[in-house]
Design a protein around this motif. Structure first.
Motif, short mmCIF file in Angstrom:
data_model
loop_
_atom_site.label_atom_id
_atom_site.label_comp_id
_atom_site.label_asym_id
_atom_site.label_seq_id
_atom_site.Cartn_x
_atom_site.Cartn_y
_atom_site.Cartn_z
N VAL A 57 0.83 -1.20 0.00
CA VAL A 57 0.00 0.00 0.00
C VAL A 57 0.87 1.25 0.00
CG1 VAL A 57 -1.74 1.31 1.26
CG2 VAL A 57 -1.90 -1.18 1.14
N LYS A 58 0.56 2.18 -0.90
CA LYS A 58 1.33 3.40 -1.06
C LYS A 58 0.51 4.61 -0.60
CE LYS A 58 3.58 3.58 -5.03
NZ LYS A 58 3.81 3.56 -6.49
N ALA A 59 1.16 5.75 -0.50
CA ALA A 59 0.46 6.98 -0.13
C ALA A 59 -0.60 7.30 -1.18
CB ALA A 59 1.45 8.14 -0.02
N PRO A 60 -1.79 7.74 -0.76
CA PRO A 60 -2.88 8.05 -1.71
C PRO A 60 -2.67 9.41 -2.38
CG PRO A 60 -3.61 8.47 0.53
CD PRO A 60 -2.23 7.89 0.64
N ILE A 61 -1.68 9.45 -3.26
CA ILE A 61 -1.36 10.70 -3.95
C ILE A 61 -0.77 10.37 -5.31
CG2 ILE A 61 0.97 10.84 -2.93
CD1 ILE A 61 0.57 13.90 -2.79
N GLY A 62 -1.06 11.23 -6.28
CA GLY A 62 -0.50 11.10 -7.61
C GLY A 62 0.35 12.31 -7.92
N SER A 63 -0.20 13.23 -8.73
CA SER A 63 0.49 14.47 -9.06
C SER A 63 0.03 15.64 -8.20
CB SER A 63 0.26 14.82 -10.54
OG SER A 63 0.68 13.77 -11.38
N GLN A 64 -0.73 15.36 -7.17
CA GLN A 64 -1.31 16.43 -6.35
C GLN A 64 -0.24 17.12 -5.48
OE1 GLN A 64 -2.79 13.16 -6.29
NE2 GLN A 64 -4.05 13.91 -7.99
N SER A 111 6.69 13.91 -4.26
CA SER A 111 7.98 13.26 -4.06
C SER A 111 8.48 13.35 -2.63
CB SER A 111 9.03 13.87 -5.01
OG SER A 111 9.27 15.23 -4.69
N ARG A 112 7.96 14.28 -1.85
CA ARG A 112 8.37 14.43 -0.45
C ARG A 112 7.43 13.71 0.52
NH1 ARG A 112 9.32 20.00 -2.19
NH2 ARG A 112 11.57 20.32 -2.42
N VAL A 113 6.40 13.07 -0.03
CA VAL A 113 5.40 12.38 0.79
C VAL A 113 5.80 10.92 0.96
CG1 VAL A 113 2.99 11.61 0.89
CG2 VAL A 113 3.54 13.92 0.09
N VAL A 114 5.60 10.38 2.16
CA VAL A 114 5.81 8.95 2.40
C VAL A 114 4.46 8.31 2.72
CG1 VAL A 114 8.16 9.31 3.17
CG2 VAL A 114 6.32 9.22 4.86
N GLY A 115 4.39 7.01 2.49
CA GLY A 115 3.17 6.27 2.73
C GLY A 115 3.26 5.40 3.97
N PRO A 116 2.29 4.53 4.18
CA PRO A 116 2.28 3.66 5.35
C PRO A 116 3.55 2.82 5.44
CG PRO A 116 0.19 3.55 4.19
CD PRO A 116 1.11 4.31 3.31
N TYR A 173 10.26 19.72 3.98
CA TYR A 173 11.55 19.06 3.73
C TYR A 173 11.24 17.61 3.36
CZ TYR A 173 10.84 17.66 8.62
OH TYR A 173 10.31 17.17 9.79
N ASP A 174 12.24 16.88 2.89
CA ASP A 174 12.02 15.50 2.46
C ASP A 174 11.53 14.66 3.63
OD1 ASP A 174 12.95 16.22 -0.02
OD2 ASP A 174 14.94 15.32 0.23
N GLY A 175 10.45 13.91 3.42
CA GLY A 175 9.92 13.04 4.45
C GLY A 175 9.17 13.76 5.54
N SER A 176 8.74 14.99 5.26
CA SER A 176 8.03 15.77 6.29
C SER A 176 6.53 15.53 6.29
CB SER A 176 8.28 17.27 6.08
OG SER A 176 7.70 17.71 4.85
N CYS A 177 6.04 14.70 5.39
CA CYS A 177 4.60 14.48 5.26
C CYS A 177 4.32 13.01 5.01
CB CYS A 177 4.07 15.32 4.08
SG CYS A 177 2.31 15.12 3.74
N ALA A 178 3.41 12.46 5.79
CA ALA A 178 2.96 11.08 5.57
C ALA A 178 1.45 11.09 5.35
CB ALA A 178 3.31 10.19 6.76
N LEU A 179 1.00 10.22 4.45
CA LEU A 179 -0.42 10.11 4.13
C LEU A 179 -0.81 8.64 4.01
CD1 LEU A 179 -0.63 12.77 1.26
CD2 LEU A 179 -1.51 13.07 3.58
N GLY A 180 -2.06 8.33 4.37
CA GLY A 180 -2.54 6.97 4.17
C GLY A 180 -3.37 6.48 5.34
N PRO A 181 -3.70 5.20 5.37
CA PRO A 181 -3.30 4.21 4.36
C PRO A 181 -4.13 4.28 3.09
CG PRO A 181 -4.57 3.16 6.09
CD PRO A 181 -4.38 4.57 6.53
#
Length: 278
Positions: A57-64, A111-116, A173-181
């Motif tokens: 399962v990845k972060a629920p994001i595309g080009s947003q 690109s800065r978003v991480v998922g579960p 910054y890189d890895g400053s945002c997580a979204l999901g699941p």
């Protein structure tokens, strides 16, 4: 219904069964004219599988883009006034809390978003870092809220407290945002009794926990979206974090190896380990 983006494709969950959404990208899905109706058709026509691979399962994001709202809970107002008072910014946050115009700021590119299960980061030049558990709106290109997910708005409180103008460095910054699941698909408002919980584990033990409900959210989600879309266009839609009502005490800071677990009733639990790059 919930929708999950995975390494194998997009799946819609209904009554514990999962149905593949074929021939559509995440961006196309978010932009669909009537997303709920489209997904009901997927369920009616599709063949179900019993489970998804949680690791896929990845972060629920595309080009947003991901944006965020600040000082939407009284607890956030109080904490940010306290952290910035020595820099002369204490009254700013009180004024934002009561103002007609909300605080909105850019948070992350995809690109800065991480998922579960992926690591969120604390900045190497920060000494006081916290997670911020937030209901996150999924908004289509027409400014309509089509779904909800769980968000973690990682923040460097000492950097923002040094000077409010340092907010982008404290937040972006890189890895400053997580979204999901996944994304709960609904065009209606969530119940104000909807609970938000956070638990931070350190060496397998709870180092901090807290909870709140959407009843404490001062501004309506539609109001936040309307301000964001006034002068900005989003051809692929966007995600909008709605602020936090849970902030650890001033004596607490995240450490590498911690695990942040954020749950929102009806949506799910987002779990991420914490790291700091060497």
């Amino acid at each position: 219904m919930k929708v999950f983006k995975t390494q194998q494709g997009i799946y819609v969950e209904q009554d514990g069964k999962y149905y593949a959404v074929a021939g559509m990208t995440w961006d196309e899905l978010i932009a669909a004219e009537d997303l709920a109706r489209y997904l009901r058709g997927v369920v009616e026509r599709g063949e179900a599988v019993d489970a998804l691979d949680a690791a896929a399962v990845k972060a629920p994001i595309g080009s947003q883009e991901v944006w965020a709202a600040g000082v939407t809970y009284f607890r956030s107002r109080s904490a940010r006034m306290e952290e910035s008072k020595s820099a002369g910014g204490g009254s700013f946050y009180d004024r934002v809390y009561s103002a007609e115009r909300p605080e909105l700021f850019f948070k992350a590119t995809a690109s800065r978003v991480v998922g579960p299960g992926q690591a969120v980061r604390i900045r190497r030049d920060a000494k006081w870092s916290v997670p911020e558990p937030e209901l996150t709106l999924v908004v289509n290109p027409r400014g309509q809220i089509v779904g909800y997910t769980v968000g973690n708005d990682m923040s460097s409180r000492d950097i923002e407290g040094e000077n409010p103008l340092y907010l982008p460095q404290a937040k972006v910054y890189d890895g400053s945002c997580a979204l999901g699941p996944g994304m709960l698909v609904s065009s209606g408002e969530l119940d104000k009794a909807t609970g938000i919980q956070i638990e931070i584990l350190r060496n397998g033990q709870a180092a901090f926990s807290g909870e709140t409900t959407l009843a404490e959210l001062k501004r309506k989600p539609e109001e936040l979206v309307s301000y964001l879309y006034r002068e900005c266009s989003f051809p692929h839609g966007c995600l909008l974090m709605t602020g936090t009502g849970i902030i650890p005490p001033d004596t607490f800071t995240l450490e590498p190896g911690d695990e942040v677990r954020i749950s929102i009733d009806g949506i799910g639990t987002l779990a991420n380990p914490v790291e700091r790059k060497a």
